[in-house]
Design a protein around this motif. Structure first.
Motif, PDB file in Angstrom:
ATOM      1  N   ALA A 185     -13.574  -5.480  23.844  1.00 30.02           N
ATOM      2  CA  ALA A 185     -11.977  -5.612  23.018  1.00 30.02           C
ATOM      3  C   ALA A 185     -11.653  -6.961  22.162  1.00 30.02           C
ATOM      4  O   ALA A 185     -11.274  -6.315  21.474  1.00 30.02           O
ATOM      5  CB  ALA A 185     -10.719  -6.070  23.930  1.00 30.02           C
ATOM      6  N   PHE A 186     -12.630  -7.269  22.057  1.00 27.68           N
ATOM      7  CA  PHE A 186     -12.112  -8.452  20.978  1.00 27.68           C
ATOM      8  C   PHE A 186     -13.052  -7.976  19.381  1.00 27.68           C
ATOM      9  O   PHE A 186     -11.935  -8.003  19.083  1.00 27.68           O
ATOM     10  CB  PHE A 186     -12.783  -9.611  20.991  1.00 27.68           C
ATOM     11  CG  PHE A 186     -13.091 -10.948  20.492  1.00 27.68           C
ATOM     12  CD1 PHE A 186     -12.091 -11.551  19.782  1.00 27.68           C
ATOM     13  CD2 PHE A 186     -14.933 -10.865  19.818  1.00 27.68           C
ATOM     14  CE1 PHE A 186     -12.895 -11.881  18.211  1.00 27.68           C
ATOM     15  CE2 PHE A 186     -14.936 -10.681  18.715  1.00 27.68           C
ATOM     16  CZ  PHE A 186     -14.010 -12.167  17.575  1.00 27.68           C
ATOM     17  N   VAL A 187     -13.864  -7.824  19.693  1.00 33.36           N
ATOM     18  CA  VAL A 187     -14.326  -7.088  18.313  1.00 33.36           C
ATOM     19  C   VAL A 187     -13.710  -5.715  17.949  1.00 33.36           C
ATOM     20  O   VAL A 187     -13.137  -5.463  16.884  1.00 33.36           O
ATOM     21  CB  VAL A 187     -16.323  -5.693  18.853  1.00 33.36           C
ATOM     22  CG1 VAL A 187     -16.604  -4.807  17.766  1.00 33.36           C
ATOM     23  CG2 VAL A 187     -16.763  -6.722  19.126  1.00 33.36           C
ATOM     24  N   GLU A 188     -13.214  -4.728  19.329  1.00 35.34           N
ATOM     25  CA  GLU A 188     -12.060  -4.244  18.344  1.00 35.34           C
ATOM     26  C   GLU A 188     -10.607  -4.258  17.691  1.00 35.34           C
ATOM     27  O   GLU A 188     -10.236  -3.837  16.824  1.00 35.34           O
ATOM     28  CB  GLU A 188     -11.812  -2.790  19.851  1.00 35.34           C
ATOM     29  CG  GLU A 188     -11.167  -1.101  19.511  1.00 35.34           C
ATOM     30  CD  GLU A 188     -11.404   0.049  18.943  1.00 35.34           C
ATOM     31  OE1 GLU A 188     -11.010   0.699  18.055  1.00 35.34           O
ATOM     32  OE2 GLU A 188     -12.534  -0.293  18.263  1.00 35.34           O
ATOM     33  N   THR A 189     -10.592  -5.392  18.709  1.00 40.34           N
ATOM     34  CA  THR A 189      -8.769  -5.469  18.363  1.00 40.34           C
ATOM     35  C   THR A 189      -9.360  -6.526  15.994  1.00 40.34           C
ATOM     36  O   THR A 189      -8.673  -6.231  15.408  1.00 40.34           O
ATOM     37  CB  THR A 189      -8.403  -7.136  18.875  1.00 40.34           C
ATOM     38  OG1 THR A 189      -7.968  -6.429  19.843  1.00 40.34           O
ATOM     39  CG2 THR A 189      -7.646  -7.868  18.279  1.00 40.34           C
ATOM     40  N   VAL A 190     -10.653  -7.181  17.058  1.00 34.27           N
ATOM     41  CA  VAL A 190     -10.667  -7.653  15.605  1.00 34.27           C
ATOM     42  C   VAL A 190     -11.675  -7.517  13.677  1.00 34.27           C
ATOM     43  O   VAL A 190     -10.884  -7.336  12.964  1.00 34.27           O
ATOM     44  CB  VAL A 190     -11.541  -9.620  15.407  1.00 34.27           C
ATOM     45  CG1 VAL A 190     -11.901 -10.002  13.985  1.00 34.27           C
ATOM     46  CG2 VAL A 190     -10.331 -10.731  16.892  1.00 34.27           C
ATOM     47  N   PHE A 191     -12.209  -6.506  14.200  1.00 31.31           N
ATOM     48  CA  PHE A 191     -13.694  -5.737  13.657  1.00 31.31           C
ATOM     49  C   PHE A 191     -12.751  -4.302  13.174  1.00 31.31           C
ATOM     50  O   PHE A 191     -13.289  -3.199  12.097  1.00 31.31           O
ATOM     51  CB  PHE A 191     -14.531  -5.757  13.559  1.00 31.31           C
ATOM     52  CG  PHE A 191     -14.888  -7.607  13.718  1.00 31.31           C
ATOM     53  CD1 PHE A 191     -14.961  -7.782  12.463  1.00 31.31           C
ATOM     54  CD2 PHE A 191     -15.320  -8.030  14.553  1.00 31.31           C
ATOM     55  CE1 PHE A 191     -15.287  -9.198  12.517  1.00 31.31           C
ATOM     56  CE2 PHE A 191     -15.437  -9.809  14.844  1.00 31.31           C
ATOM     57  CZ  PHE A 191     -15.790 -10.171  13.563  1.00 31.31           C
ATOM     58  N   GLY A 192     -12.417  -3.425  14.929  1.00 34.68           N
ATOM     59  CA  GLY A 192     -12.296  -2.648  14.268  1.00 34.68           C
ATOM     60  C   GLY A 192     -10.522  -1.670  13.911  1.00 34.68           C
ATOM     61  O   GLY A 192     -10.190  -0.866  14.222  1.00 34.68           O
ATOM     62  N   GLY A 193      -9.612  -3.413  13.550  1.00 28.01           N
ATOM     63  CA  GLY A 193      -8.435  -3.347  13.399  1.00 28.01           C
ATOM     64  C   GLY A 193      -7.506  -2.479  14.776  1.00 28.01           C
ATOM     65  O   GLY A 193      -6.470  -1.551  14.097  1.00 28.01           O
ATOM     66  N   ASN A 194      -8.108  -2.593  15.254  1.00 20.12           N
ATOM     67  CA  ASN A 194      -7.010  -1.509  16.436  1.00 20.12           C
ATOM     68  C   ASN A 194      -7.188  -2.590  17.846  1.00 20.12           C
ATOM     69  O   ASN A 194      -7.715  -3.131  18.343  1.00 20.12           O
ATOM     70  CB  ASN A 194      -7.782  -0.745  17.087  1.00 20.12           C
ATOM     71  CG  ASN A 194      -7.031   0.035  18.940  1.00 20.12           C
ATOM     72  OD1 ASN A 194      -5.807   0.287  18.493  1.00 20.12           O
ATOM     73  ND2 ASN A 194      -8.588   0.700  18.662  1.00 20.12           N
ATOM     74  N   PRO A 195      -5.546  -3.203  17.874  1.00 19.47           N
ATOM     75  CA  PRO A 195      -5.445  -4.321  18.974  1.00 19.47           C
ATOM     76  C   PRO A 195      -5.961  -4.395  20.194  1.00 19.47           C
ATOM     77  O   PRO A 195      -4.999  -3.217  20.399  1.00 19.47           O
ATOM     78  CB  PRO A 195      -4.105  -4.728  18.448  1.00 19.47           C
ATOM     79  CG  PRO A 195      -3.996  -4.340  16.983  1.00 19.47           C
ATOM     80  CD  PRO A 195      -4.611  -3.078  16.535  1.00 19.47           C
ATOM     81  N   THR A 196      -6.427  -4.945  20.596  1.00 20.48           N
ATOM     82  CA  THR A 196      -6.706  -4.453  22.735  1.00 20.48           C
ATOM     83  C   THR A 196      -6.464  -4.905  22.974  1.00 20.48           C
ATOM     84  O   THR A 196      -7.763  -5.775  23.599  1.00 20.48           O
ATOM     85  CB  THR A 196      -8.084  -3.146  22.341  1.00 20.48           C
ATOM     86  OG1 THR A 196      -7.992  -2.617  21.274  1.00 20.48           O
ATOM     87  CG2 THR A 196      -9.038  -2.827  23.297  1.00 20.48           C
ATOM     88  N   PRO A 197      -5.708  -4.726  23.987  1.00 17.26           N
ATOM     89  CA  PRO A 197      -5.421  -5.519  25.369  1.00 17.26           C
ATOM     90  C   PRO A 197      -6.534  -6.025  26.259  1.00 17.26           C
ATOM     91  O   PRO A 197      -6.650  -4.395  26.234  1.00 17.26           O
ATOM     92  CB  PRO A 197      -4.138  -5.495  25.457  1.00 17.26           C
ATOM     93  CG  PRO A 197      -3.851  -4.422  25.935  1.00 17.26           C
ATOM     94  CD  PRO A 197      -4.312  -3.995  24.453  1.00 17.26           C
ATOM     95  N   VAL A 198      -7.515  -6.592  27.006  1.00 17.15           N
ATOM     96  CA  VAL A 198      -7.899  -6.683  28.146  1.00 17.15           C
ATOM     97  C   VAL A 198      -7.158  -6.053  29.236  1.00 17.15           C
ATOM     98  O   VAL A 198      -6.612  -6.493  29.903  1.00 17.15           O
ATOM     99  CB  VAL A 198      -8.368  -7.529  28.291  1.00 17.15           C
ATOM    100  CG1 VAL A 198     -10.102  -7.721  29.098  1.00 17.15           C
ATOM    101  CG2 VAL A 198      -9.260  -8.787  27.183  1.00 17.15           C
ATOM    102  N   ASP A 199      -7.951  -5.010  30.059  1.00 14.37           N
ATOM    103  CA  ASP A 199      -7.046  -4.513  31.281  1.00 14.37           C
ATOM    104  C   ASP A 199      -8.018  -5.303  32.478  1.00 14.37           C
ATOM    105  O   ASP A 199      -9.216  -4.645  32.880  1.00 14.37           O
ATOM    106  CB  ASP A 199      -7.496  -3.108  31.300  1.00 14.37           C
ATOM    107  CG  ASP A 199      -6.623  -2.160  32.768  1.00 14.37           C
ATOM    108  OD1 ASP A 199      -6.419  -2.695  33.321  1.00 14.37           O
ATOM    109  OD2 ASP A 199      -7.158  -0.901  32.625  1.00 14.37           O
TER     110      ASP A 199
END
Length: 481
Positions: free
Chosen positions: A349-363
């Motif tokens: 989720a961190f990688v998706e948020t920071v490097f993927g440009g897709n803010p992803t909260p952790v479920d």
């Protein structure tokens, strides 16, 4: 390509499952320039001193009853003694292999690694133990946790869970302090390997926080297996037995065993223990399984503005970001849900948020988990106690002797339990106590996560004859709450 103002796009501190996953995905899939520092073995708690070696010890411990059970099925086998030295050698080889896999994954993804301790110098700078500094646009702390000893004189005479895998020999007797899953798992493991196990837990029942009915059956099964389990009991004093001339003396076996437990001064030997109920006894070894703390000490976190909790946990938001925007943290060091698969998901989720440009909260909702006692416990969702405090529920539950052990004349029992909302009919929780419950709860976890109803469970045809068919054949609730 790295930001020209920094040495790296990402610097990860910690080579456990979460940190390694984040590092290699950021580098391999998003082309980030990534470095990782680890001052111990790669693989972290799970691979090196937790889940993996523990599960292999679980496997080893289950063979002790195989010969006796096999006779009931017509086989004539002979049982020999457990060879700890042989097993430990194989275990070491396997952990070495797995660490090599982790290192290779990082190298193949283009991650630069440093086998050094690292701490934060400022919001974008990491200082390594050799004095060199590295800068990064983002810093991810994934340093995990560590077992702690209680604040008790002579506590250094006891070992912690990390030490179990490095014993030169198994003790003849051991006292385990604690009632959580680590304490209970090692109690069952060591009993299965032939160790005389006593367990003290200060609470009224082991496995606090889990479903009462399920943990009650686990406790009963542990006692039936020969574990001397004492609840409402704690340790108040301990010392080397040879220093207690007025107390109980070690048996011949305990004295010759030498415990393998060493003080700072290098002395070792059987340990004398006094409990809260006034009892005194000598054990070859004492294991403290009394909790784990986040590994965040002396990392420079608070100095740069990162907020830590009372036990040292790093405070983060739903995106694993700290109060310092460039610094993130995942896994046990945040003390959210301390499970390896969760740390990996947090890393992704961190990688998706920071490097993927897709803010992803952790479920963190409806995470299935397993406790590798004997029998195992698998659980997902709400316990009966949690659910009835939220809304009216129906309880579907059955406990029975499984076919395999019943045929062999054993008294083992299993438990299958569903907690159901009376209003929506959604299955709020599933709890299984049975051999291989960890395998079963993975599948049940899909249904509970999908918020299936009891009627959808009922509409699923049973697989017969299996233990798990009871999850879809319980038609009437045993009680409402």
């Amino acid at each position: 390509m790295a930001d020209t103002d920094f040495d790296y796009d990402l610097f990860v501190i910690g080579g456990g499952s979460g940190g390694v996953r984040a590092a290699r995905v950021a580098a391999g899939e998003y082309g980030a320039k990534v470095a990782l520092a680890e001052d111990d073995r790669y693989g972290g708690t799970c691979v090196i001193r937790g889940c993996v070696p523990k599960k292999l010890m679980v496997f080893a411990s289950t063979y002790s009853d195989v010969v006796e059970e096999a006779r009931s099925y017509g086989w004539d086998h002979r049982q020999g003694p457990f060879d700890w030295q042989d097993f430990r050698g194989r275990l070491t080889q396997e952990l070495d292999r797995l660490e090599g896999v982790y290192r290779k994954l990082l190298a193949n993804s283009g991650v630069e690694t440093f086998d050094l301790r690292a701490r934060l110098k400022d919001a974008h700078t990491v200082e390594l133990a050799d004095g060199t500094t590295k800068t990064a646009k983002h810093i991810l702390v994934a340093t995990g946790g560590h077992p702690v000893r209680p604040d008790l004189p002579n506590a250094e005479l006891g070992i912690v869970s990390d030490d179990i895998f490095h014993l030169d020999q198994l003790p003849k007797s051991i006292l385990i302090i604690g009632g959580g899953y680590i304490a209970c798992e090692f109690a069952c493991i060591l009993r299965g390997l032939g160790v005389e196990v006593t367990q003290y837990y200060r609470g009224a029942q082991i496995l606090r926080g889990f479903d009462d009915e399920a943990r009650g059956l686990v406790a009963e099964s542990m006692r039936d297996s020969g574990i001397d389990l004492h609840t409402g009991t704690n340790i108040v004093e301990m010392a080397l037995a040879e220093d207690r001339k007025d107390g109980p003396q070690p048996t011949a076996s305990a004295a010759s065993m030498g415990a393998g437990v060493k003080q700072a001064a290098g002395r070792s030997g059987p340990v004398w223990v006094k409990s809260t109920n006034g009892g005194e006894k000598v054990f070859d070894m004492v294991l403290f399984a009394t909790g784990r703390d986040p590994s965040s000490k002396d990392m420079g976190l608070e100095e740069i503005g990162v907020t830590l909790g009372r036990r040292g946990e790093i405070k983060v938001d739903e995106y694993s970001q700290t109060g310092v925007p460039s610094v993130y943290a995942i896994g046990d060091v945040t003390d959210r849900v301390n499970l390896t698969p969760v740390a990996i998901r947090e890393g992704m989720a961190f990688v998706e948020t920071v490097f993927g440009g897709n803010p992803t909260p952790v479920d963190h909702d409806l995470i299935p988990s397993a406790i590798f006692t004997q029998p195992e416990m698998g659980t997902v969702g709400l316990s009966e106690e949690e659910a009835r405090d939220r809304e009216p529920v129906e309880i579907y539950c059955t406990s029975f002797k499984p076919m395999q052990s019943a045929f062999a004349g054993k008294s083992d029992r299993v438990l299958m339990k569903l907690v159901v909302s009376r209003e929506t009919r959604v299955v709020l929780g599933c709890h299984i106590v049975a051999p291989n419950a960890g395998e079963l709860i993975q599948m049940a976890g899909i249904a509970v996560k999908a918020k299936l109803t009891k009627e959808q469970f009922d509409a699923t045809c049973a697989v017969h004859p299996t233990m798990s068919e009871e999850l879809v054949t319980m038609r009437k609730p045993v009680r409402t709450a």
